[in-house]
Design a protein around this motif. Structure first.
Motif, PDB file in Angstrom:
ATOM      1  N   MET A  35       0.858  -1.176   0.000  1.00  0.00           N
ATOM      2  CA  MET A  35       0.000   0.000   0.000  1.00  0.00           C
ATOM      3  C   MET A  35       0.895   1.227   0.000  1.00  0.00           C
ATOM      4  O   MET A  35       2.108   1.115   0.094  1.00  0.00           O
ATOM      5  CB  MET A  35      -0.910  -0.035   1.227  1.00  0.00           C
ATOM      6  N   PRO A  37       0.808   5.958  -0.576  1.00  0.00           N
ATOM      7  CA  PRO A  37       0.182   7.089  -1.253  1.00  0.00           C
ATOM      8  C   PRO A  37       0.448   7.094  -2.763  1.00  0.00           C
ATOM      9  O   PRO A  37       1.383   6.443  -3.227  1.00  0.00           O
ATOM     10  CB  PRO A  37       0.831   8.313  -0.588  1.00  0.00           C
ATOM     11  N   ASN A  38      -0.356   7.859  -3.470  1.00  0.00           N
ATOM     12  CA  ASN A  38      -0.156   8.026  -4.908  1.00  0.00           C
ATOM     13  C   ASN A  38       1.245   8.568  -5.156  1.00  0.00           C
ATOM     14  O   ASN A  38       1.721   9.430  -4.418  1.00  0.00           O
ATOM     15  CB  ASN A  38      -1.164   9.026  -5.482  1.00  0.00           C
ATOM     16  N   LYS A  42       4.738   2.543  -6.365  1.00  0.00           N
ATOM     17  CA  LYS A  42       4.182   1.184  -6.404  1.00  0.00           C
ATOM     18  C   LYS A  42       4.175   0.633  -7.832  1.00  0.00           C
ATOM     19  O   LYS A  42       4.645  -0.478  -8.090  1.00  0.00           O
ATOM     20  CB  LYS A  42       2.756   1.171  -5.811  1.00  0.00           C
ATOM     21  N   GLU A 166      -3.141  -2.840  -8.478  1.00  0.00           N
ATOM     22  CA  GLU A 166      -4.515  -2.356  -8.324  1.00  0.00           C
ATOM     23  C   GLU A 166      -5.488  -3.172  -9.174  1.00  0.00           C
ATOM     24  O   GLU A 166      -6.258  -2.625  -9.959  1.00  0.00           O
ATOM     25  CB  GLU A 166      -4.592  -0.856  -8.646  1.00  0.00           C
ATOM     26  N   SER A 169      -9.077  -2.008  -8.933  1.00  0.00           N
ATOM     27  CA  SER A 169      -9.603  -0.705  -9.344  1.00  0.00           C
ATOM     28  C   SER A 169     -10.597  -0.869 -10.492  1.00  0.00           C
ATOM     29  O   SER A 169     -10.385  -1.648 -11.415  1.00  0.00           O
ATOM     30  CB  SER A 169      -8.469   0.241  -9.745  1.00  0.00           C
ATOM     31  N   THR A 198      -2.507  -2.357  -3.610  1.00  0.00           N
ATOM     32  CA  THR A 198      -3.916  -1.969  -3.471  1.00  0.00           C
ATOM     33  C   THR A 198      -4.059  -0.811  -2.497  1.00  0.00           C
ATOM     34  O   THR A 198      -3.167  -0.537  -1.692  1.00  0.00           O
ATOM     35  CB  THR A 198      -4.781  -3.158  -2.982  1.00  0.00           C
ATOM     36  N   HIS A 199      -5.183  -0.118  -2.583  1.00  0.00           N
ATOM     37  CA  HIS A 199      -5.502   0.924  -1.605  1.00  0.00           C
ATOM     38  C   HIS A 199      -6.579   0.451  -0.639  1.00  0.00           C
ATOM     39  O   HIS A 199      -6.902   1.142   0.313  1.00  0.00           O
ATOM     40  CB  HIS A 199      -6.015   2.181  -2.317  1.00  0.00           C
ATOM     41  N   TYR A 200      -7.167  -0.712  -0.917  1.00  0.00           N
ATOM     42  CA  TYR A 200      -8.408  -1.044  -0.223  1.00  0.00           C
ATOM     43  C   TYR A 200      -8.384  -2.379   0.507  1.00  0.00           C
ATOM     44  O   TYR A 200      -7.934  -3.389  -0.030  1.00  0.00           O
ATOM     45  CB  TYR A 200      -9.566  -1.052  -1.223  1.00  0.00           C
ATOM     46  N   GLU A 233      -6.372   2.049   6.600  1.00  0.00           N
ATOM     47  CA  GLU A 233      -7.628   2.542   6.037  1.00  0.00           C
ATOM     48  C   GLU A 233      -8.263   3.552   6.995  1.00  0.00           C
ATOM     49  O   GLU A 233      -8.883   4.499   6.566  1.00  0.00           O
ATOM     50  CB  GLU A 233      -8.574   1.379   5.740  1.00  0.00           C
ATOM     51  N   TYR A 237      -2.244   7.642   5.330  1.00  0.00           N
ATOM     52  CA  TYR A 237      -0.786   7.534   5.293  1.00  0.00           C
ATOM     53  C   TYR A 237      -0.121   8.759   5.898  1.00  0.00           C
ATOM     54  O   TYR A 237       1.098   8.864   5.928  1.00  0.00           O
ATOM     55  CB  TYR A 237      -0.296   7.397   3.848  1.00  0.00           C
TER      56      TYR A 237
END
Ligand code: ADP
Ligand code: MG
Length: 268
Positions: A35, A37-38, A42, A166, A169, A198-200, A233, A237
């Motif tokens: 995981m 941040p943008n 990654k 991702e 997504s 992943t972010h989720y 979550e 971050y």
């Protein structure tokens, strides 16, 4: 039992250093969630692992069962057992999914005569509409359909390790569950090792992570168990990003938000 070992990996794009020393070991059957941040690197990690042109490795090693992957062209890395599910799968006009997978299987020295049935079987497992199978690869498919398409390819090719950038997504809730189930099943059916970007946590509710890592500004700043994903979550971050600013160069172990100290591993 296979092992994908990433040691001190550094890489630049357009002269800018993006990966600043990544260490990660994934073994057969394990799921590692990545995981962060943008813009933390990654996708760059996924591209570097598969050898995308333009990504220059400036340090470190990546081996699969002792074989130096960084020395190999992309197709040889795939042949060695590495698979990439791309964040943005590209359209390949003029090439059908079946032809692409048939060639891939043959390149691995595998029997491709059953590819048609295999593709249909895998498509059914993730609810990928059969009428898309005749289309050129990804042409005019939605984001979610492309992700299912990637999962079909993973199922047919049966790699040793999958880097999934991702994969969740653009998927609706049902598709997400189907894709996550398919990948989770592969971890036992073929002992697949997974690096899941992943972010989720909804993905990780089904695809169960053994380890969670946070990438920030090109380094893994904290690693923990599956519970770390849930914490992130809730907290975001921000704590890690702030710490990076405070220390100037990467986070220290034991810091971070929400008392994450017990989850942290020492960094060099
Ligand atoms: P993430 O996937 O974590 O969101 P990326 O790996 O895509 O992040 O990007 C990390 C950083 O590298 C960003 O600052 C991005 O702008 C930069 N970057 C990635 N690819 C390229 C490229 N081809 N050319 C220039 N910069 C790039
Ligand atoms: Mg990305």
């Amino acid at each position: 039992m296979s092992e994908l070992v990433i040691e001190g990996l550094r890489a630049s794009v357009s002269g800018k250093e993006i990966l600043r020393g990544i260490d990660l070991v994934v073994r057969s059957g394990e799921v590692h969630a990545v995981m962060g941040p943008n813009g933390s690197g990654k996708s760059t990690l996924s591209h570097v692992l598969l050898g995308r042109p333009g990504y220059v490795v400036t340090g470190g090693r990546v081996t699969l069962d002792g074989v130096d992957l960084l020395e190999l062209p992309t197709w040889r890395r795939a042949q060695a057992g590495l698979f990439l599910g791309m964040q943005y799968p590209i359209e390949v006009p003029g090439v059908s999914l079946e032809d692409a997978l048939g060639e891939s299987l043959r390149a691995r020295g595998r029997d491709a005569s059953a590819v048609r049935d295999l593709v249909r079987e895998e498509a059914a497992r993730v609810g990928f509409d059969e009428r898309f199978l005749a289309r050129p690869l990804n042409v005019d498919l939605s984001g979610g359909e492309r992700k299912r398409n990637e999962t079909v390819q993973l199922g047919v090719l049966r790699p040793r390790f999958a880097v999934l950038d991702e994969i969740d997504s653009g998927l609706d809730v049902d598709a997400l569950r189907a894709v996550a189930r398919r990948v989770e099943a592969a971890t036992t059916e073929i002992d697949l090792g997974v690096l899941a970007i992943t972010h989720y946590t909804r993905l990780l509710g089904v695809l169960r992570a053994d380890r969670t890592h946070v990438l920030s500004r090109g380094r893994i700043v904290v690693s923990g168990g599956p519970e770390l994903a849930g914490e992130l979550e809730r907290t975001g971050y921000a704590g890690w990003a702030e710490e990076e600013t405070a220390t100037g160069d990467g986070a220290r172990a034991g810091g971070g938000p929400a008392g994450g100290g017990s989850l942290a591993e020492p960094l060099p």
